[in-house]
Design a protein around this motif. Structure first.
Motif, PDB file in Angstrom:
ATOM      1  N   SER A 192      -3.383   2.951  -1.767  1.00 13.25           N
ATOM      2  CA  SER A 192      -4.651   2.596  -2.396  1.00 13.25           C
ATOM      3  C   SER A 192      -5.337   1.460  -1.653  1.00 13.25           C
ATOM      4  N   GLN A 193      -4.624   0.813  -0.689  1.00 16.96           N
ATOM      5  CA  GLN A 193      -5.250  -0.189   0.161  1.00 16.96           C
ATOM      6  C   GLN A 193      -5.245   0.312   1.594  1.00 16.96           C
ATOM      7  N   CYS A 194      -6.200  -0.173   2.382  1.00 17.31           N
ATOM      8  CA  CYS A 194      -6.257   0.184   3.800  1.00 17.31           C
ATOM      9  C   CYS A 194      -4.951  -0.269   4.463  1.00 17.31           C
ATOM     10  N   SER A 200       0.833  -1.202   0.000  1.00 12.23           N
ATOM     11  CA  SER A 200       0.000   0.000   0.000  1.00 12.23           C
ATOM     12  C   SER A 200       0.865   1.248   0.000  1.00 12.23           C
ATOM     13  N   THR A 234      -9.655   0.204  -0.317  1.00 13.09           N
ATOM     14  CA  THR A 234     -10.255   1.530  -0.179  1.00 13.09           C
ATOM     15  C   THR A 234      -9.364   2.366   0.723  1.00 13.09           C
ATOM     16  N   CYS A 269      -9.823   1.973   5.428  1.00 10.78           N
ATOM     17  CA  CYS A 269     -11.223   1.654   5.124  1.00 10.78           C
ATOM     18  C   CYS A 269     -12.108   2.105   6.287  1.00 10.78           C
TER      19      CYS A 269
END
Ligand SMILES: [Zn+2]
Length: 220
Positions: free
Chosen positions: A23-25, A17, A32, A36
């Protein structure tokens, strides 16, 4: 993934990420990022009295989840995460400054110049900006403070004693609230407060995003 431990998976996600700028929790890996909805930290204000009586208010406790966010900000360069951590700092400030309190300027605890150069940003200042809180860079590190991660509590106190000086431009500040990202032993906050008090400045309280009694954060 089934054969990987949760910690290893989280670490892999964490690194991935960071590479794609969150782009990732950073906590659970959901796509998201940077955090997130289910991993968003909720304020859970902690109050401590540091050595010498300095009050310290923190927005939440250090945990696996909140640590993932803080380390993404401090070590992985995911500065966007400051937006998600900012409400914790604001909650700490609200607790430190009840209605009707005398106004106080926020002063971030200074960081080592080498660390600032390596990162290219100052995490505490990024957090303050994300929270929309004005602050004054009133202090600087004067001596060679070493990385605190491997130091005992007593060593941390010695390590930061006399390490901070008040900038000449800040000497007219009457009343301040010290700000740091994480409080562990409190040595950094206490020694910063002493430097300010020596310059005739009143330190009303200190605030941090997270509070931990443990030694694994690289903070004091
Ligand atoms: Zn998540």
């Amino acid at each position: 993934m089934a054969q990987r431990g949760r910690g290893a998976w989280r670490e892999a996600v964490h690194q991935a990420s960071a590479m794609v700028f969150g782009s990732q929790c950073v906590v659970c890996g959901a796509v998201t990022g940077p955090v997130c909805a289910s991993c968003l930290p909720m304020p859970d204000v902690q109050h401590r009295s540091l050595p010498g009586g300095l009050p310290c208010f923190s927005g939440a406790l250090w945990s696996d989840e909140t640590a993932s966010l803080m380390l993404a900000l401090k070590q992985d360069g995911v500065t966007r995460i400051a937006r998600e951590l900012a409400p914790l700092l604001t909650a700490a400030l609200d607790a430190a400054v009840p209605g009707g309190s005398a106004p106080a300027m926020l002063v971030p605890v200074p960081t080592r110049a080498a660390a600032d150069r390596r990162r290219g940003y100052r995490p505490v200042e990024v957090l303050l900006r994300a929270a929309g809180l004005p602050f004054q860079r009133a202090m600087r590190v004067t001596s060679a403070v070493q990385d605190q991660r491997e130091l005992t509590r007593a060593e941390r106190v010695r390590n930061t004693q006399g390490a901070f000086a008040v900038r000449r431009t800040a000497e007219n500040l009457g009343r301040v609230i010290l700000v740091d990202d994480v409080v562990t032993t409190g040595a950094t906050l206490v020694n910063s407060a002493q430097a300010l008090q020596s310059a005739g400045i009143t330190v009303a309280a200190s605030i941090t995003v997270l509070s931990t009694p443990k030694r694994h954060t690289g903070n004091a």
